[in-house]
Design a protein around this motif. Structure first.
Motif, PDB file in Angstrom:
ATOM      1  N   GLY A   1       0.833  -1.187   0.000  1.00 43.43           N
ATOM      2  CA  GLY A   1       0.000   0.000   0.000  1.00 43.43           C
ATOM      3  C   GLY A   1       0.868   1.238   0.000  1.00 43.43           C
ATOM      4  O   GLY A   1       2.087   1.166  -0.188  1.00 43.43           O
ATOM      5  N   ARG A   2       0.229   2.405   0.204  1.00 42.91           N
ATOM      6  CA  ARG A   2       1.010   3.642   0.272  1.00 42.91           C
ATOM      7  C   ARG A   2       2.001   3.531   1.422  1.00 42.91           C
ATOM      8  O   ARG A   2       1.641   3.231   2.542  1.00 42.91           O
ATOM      9  CB  ARG A   2       0.092   4.843   0.474  1.00 42.91           C
ATOM     10  N   ARG A   3       3.273   3.793   1.123  1.00 43.73           N
ATOM     11  CA  ARG A   3       4.345   3.610   2.092  1.00 43.73           C
ATOM     12  C   ARG A   3       4.282   2.208   2.698  1.00 43.73           C
ATOM     13  O   ARG A   3       4.011   2.011   3.887  1.00 43.73           O
ATOM     14  CB  ARG A   3       4.298   4.697   3.159  1.00 43.73           C
ATOM     15  N   SER A   4       4.516   1.219   1.832  1.00 47.03           N
ATOM     16  CA  SER A   4       4.503  -0.175   2.271  1.00 47.03           C
ATOM     17  C   SER A   4       5.382  -0.348   3.497  1.00 47.03           C
ATOM     18  O   SER A   4       6.419   0.309   3.640  1.00 47.03           O
ATOM     19  CB  SER A   4       4.987  -1.088   1.139  1.00 47.03           C
ATOM     20  N   ILE A   5       4.966  -1.262   4.375  1.00 46.43           N
ATOM     21  CA  ILE A   5       5.676  -1.512   5.624  1.00 46.43           C
ATOM     22  C   ILE A   5       6.210  -2.929   5.614  1.00 46.43           C
ATOM     23  O   ILE A   5       5.489  -3.879   5.284  1.00 46.43           O
ATOM     24  CB  ILE A   5       4.753  -1.307   6.835  1.00 46.43           C
TER      25      ILE A   5
END
Length: 526
Positions: free
Chosen positions: A424-428
Motif C-alpha cells: 500500500g502507500r508507504r509499504s511496511i
C-alpha cells in the motif's frame, strides 16, 4: 534512516546538548537555516512571492523565526506573525525574536483569540505560509489560539510548508487529536518523525524532506529505534554485489509455483520480474494446461507441468513434485494466481509445512492459510499481503488494517513467524519481533492487477540470491516501488500496467547502483 517518535527526538536533542555539548541555539539556527535553504531550492520564484511565517511560542516557533531571518537575508519578502507576545517567549525562541528584529524584520504579535479576530489577519493573499506553530512537544492536540489559526488556514489559497510536522499532529501516534494544518511539504528535522510516515497525519504532511541540523549519528543511534525510513540511499546500502566471476549457477535458482486456468499471467509476471532482478535461473511450475502459455510468454523461463484438477487448478499430487523440484532450487515463490480451490490450498499448506528453502508467499497462497494455525516456519518466510489479504489473515476488516498499518504489519509478522510486507502507500516491512521499515518509493499508478505478482518475483529473486529475508523484503519492495515511479514518470499513473513496472526494473536497479557507487566514490575521496 531511523524514524523517531516525538519523545525520542526530545531525548536526542537533550543528549546532543547535555552530552555532546552542542548549544541549543546552534541547533535552532541549523534547523531554521536548513529550512530556508530547502525552500529556496524547491520553491520556484520564492523571492517574488509573499511569505508569511506563523510562529508559536515554543521551539518550533523559534525555528520559524530563524527561517524568516535567513529568507529575508536571501531577498525573500517575509512577514512574521507571532501567536504570542514577545514577552511570553523564553530561551532560544526569545533570543531569535530579538535577532529577527535586529535584522530589521517586523514581528507582528497576536497574543490571543480576541486579538486574532480583531486583527483580521490578511494571510489569504500570501503565496507561501510557513507553519512553525506547534512542534513535537505538544500532546493532546492544538488548543486555543493555535487551534483557531489552524482551522482558519484551511481557507487560505497558499502553499503551506510545515517545520518538523504539521501543527496539531500527535508526533508519537500519527493521530489527529484536533485540527491539524494541511501542508503541501514538510521539512522534518534531524530524522523523520513517526507521524509524517503514518496515516492520517502523512496526508496532512505532504512529501517530506529531512533537514540535517548537525546532531551526531551516535546521539541518534543511542535511541535504538526499531523503525526505519528506506529511501534510495538506505536501499542502495542493501544492494548485493554481483561478483565479476558470476554465472547463472551462482546467482540463485527461483522456483515459481503460480497460475491456473485463466490466471496463467500471474506465473509469467512473477517469473519475468525475478529474471529482471538478477536471479540466475527461474523455473515456473504451473498446471499442465497452462504450461505452454507460460513457456511462450518468456523464452528465458524454464517450465514444469503439474497435476491439475478439471478446473485447471493444482491437484494434490503437485505438492510432492514441488517439494522434489525445490531440492535443486535456492528459493520458492508460491501463490499468485493459484485460485481458491480446496485442492490448491492443500498443496500450498503441504509445501509450506515441508519445504526446506526460503519462500515468499503471496495472493492465493495467503488465502490458503487464512484462518488456520500454521506451525512456526523452519526456513525463511516472507508474506506480502495487500490490506484485503491481511484482513483475512488477521480476521478483521481492510478498513481496520488501514487504520493501524504499522500495528497490522507487526501482527502479521508475529502470526506467520516470517517477514511481513504490508503493501500500500508507504509499504511496511515488519519483523516478528516488531522492528519495521517504511518504504519511500511507489505511487498510486501501481494499484493495478499483477503489480503484486511483480513484487513476489523481485523478492523471490533476492531470496534465491541468498539475501537475508528482511533485507530481501526491504530492498525488493523499494526497487519494485522505484520501478513503478520510473514507469509513472514515463507513462503517467493512469495508464500503467504491471508489465510496465517489470520493464522498468532494470532502470530502477541501475539507478540504485549509481547511488551506491556515488557513495563509495565520496568515501574513497575520489
Amino acid at each position: 534512516m531511523e524514524i523517531l517518535t516525538g519523545s525520542q527526538m526530545r531525548r536526542v536533542d537533550a543528549r546532543a546538548i547535555e552530552e555532546r555539548g552542542i548549544p541549543s541555539i546552534e541547533l535552532m539556527e541549523a534547523a531554521g537555516g536548513g529550512v530556508a535553504r530547502a525552500m529556496l531550492e524547491e520553491i520556484p520564484g520564492l523571492r517574488e512571492r509573499r511569505v508569511v511565517v506563523l510562529c508559536g511560542r515554543g521551539n518550533n516557533g523559534g525555528d520559524g523565526l530563524v527561517a524568516a531571518r535567513h529568507l529575508a537575508a536571501a531577498g525573500v519578502p517575509v512577514e512574521i506573525v507571532l501567536l504570542a507576545t514577545a514577552d511570553a517567549l523564553k530561551g532560544d525562541a526569545a533570543e531569535n525574536a530579538r535577532r529577527a528584529r535586529a535584522a530589521g524584520l517586523a514581528v507582528r504579535e497576536i497574543p490571543d483569540e480576541a486579538a486574532w479576530k480583531g486583527a483580521a489577519l490578511d494571510a489569504g493573499p500570501a503565496d507561501v505560509v510557513v507553519d512553525a506553530i506547534l512542534g513535537t512537544g505538544v500532546t493532546g492536540g492544538a488548543r486555543g489560539l493555535a487551534a483557531v489559526v489552524i482551522e482558519a488556514s484551511g481557507a487560505w489559497p497558499a502553499t503551506f510548508v510545515s517545520i518538523d510536522l504539521p501543527s496539531g499532529a500527535d508526533a508519537d501516534s500519527g493521530e489527529l487529536p484536533g485540527p491539524v494544518l494541511r501542508a503541501h511539504r514538510t521539512y522534518t528535522l534531524c530524522r523523520p518523525k513517526l507521524c509524517v510516515v503514518l496515516e492520517p497525519v502523512a496526508s496532512h504532511a505532504g512529501p517530506f524532506r529531512v533537514i540535517d541540523i548537525g546532531i551526531p549519528g551516535d546521539a541518534i543511534g543511542a535511541e535504538r529505534s526499531d523503525l526505519s525510513w528506506i529511501d534510495a540511499e538506505a536501499a542502495a546500502a542493501l544492494l548485493p554485489p554481483r561478483p565479476r566471476g558470476a554465472h547463472k549457477g551462482t546467482m540463485g535458482h527461483l522456483l515459481v509455483a503460480a497460475g491456473s486456468r485463466g490466471k496463467s499471467g500471474a506465473a509469467s509476471l512473477v517469473a519475468e520480474a525475478a529474471l529482471r532482478s538478477g536471479v540466475g535461473l527461474v523455473t515456473a511450475a504451473v498446471p499442465r494446461g497452462v504450461q505452454d502459455v507460460v513457456a511462450a510468454s518468456r523464452a528465458e523461463v524454464m517450465t514444469e507441468g503439474l497435476a491439475e484438477t478439471r478446473a485447471g487448478t493444482l491437484a494434490a499430487p503437485a505438492a510432492a513434485v514441488l517439494l522434489r523440484l525445490s531440492s535443486s532450487c535456492s528459493a520458492l515463490a508460491l501463490g499468485p494466481g493459484l485460485g481458491l480451490a480446496s485442492a490448491a490450498g492443500a498443496v500450498v499448506r503441504t509445501v509450506l509445512a515441508r519445504r526446506a528453502l526460503p519462500m515468499v508467499l503471496d495472493a492465493d497462497g495467503l488465502n490458503a492459510i487464512a484462518g488456520r494455525r500454521s506451525p512456526a516456519p523452519k526456513h525463511a518466510l516472507v508474506v506480502t499481503p495487500h490490506p484485503g489479504e491481511a484482513a483475512r489473515l488477521l480476521r478483521t476488516t481492510a478498513a481496520a488494517i488501514q487504520s493501524d498499518r504499522l500495528g497490522s504489519a507487526r501482527r502479521l509478522a508475529a502470526l506467520t513467524g516470517g517477514i511481513a510486507v504490508l503493501k500500500g502507500r508507504r509499504s511496511i516491512v515488519a519483523r516478528p519481533e516488531g522492528g519495521a521499515a517504511f518504504i519511500a518509493s511507489g505511487n498510486p499508478g501501481m494499484a493495478t492487477g499483477g503489480s503484486g505478482d511483480a513484487l513476489t518475483g523481485v523478492i523471490g529473486a533476492l531470496l534465491a540470491r541468498r539475501m537475508e529475508p528482511f533485507d530481501a523484503a526491504v530492498l525488493g519492495t523499494y526497487v519494485h516501488g522505484a520501478a513503478g515511479d520510473f514507469a509513472a514518470a514515463r507513462l503517467g499513473e493512469e495508464g500503467m500496467l504491471a508489465g510496465d513496472i517489470i520493464a522498468s526494473l532494470p532502470e530502477a536497479w541501475r539507478a540504485l547502483a549509481a547511488v551506491r557507487d556515488e557513495g563509495r566514490r565520496w568515501t574513497r575521496g575520489v
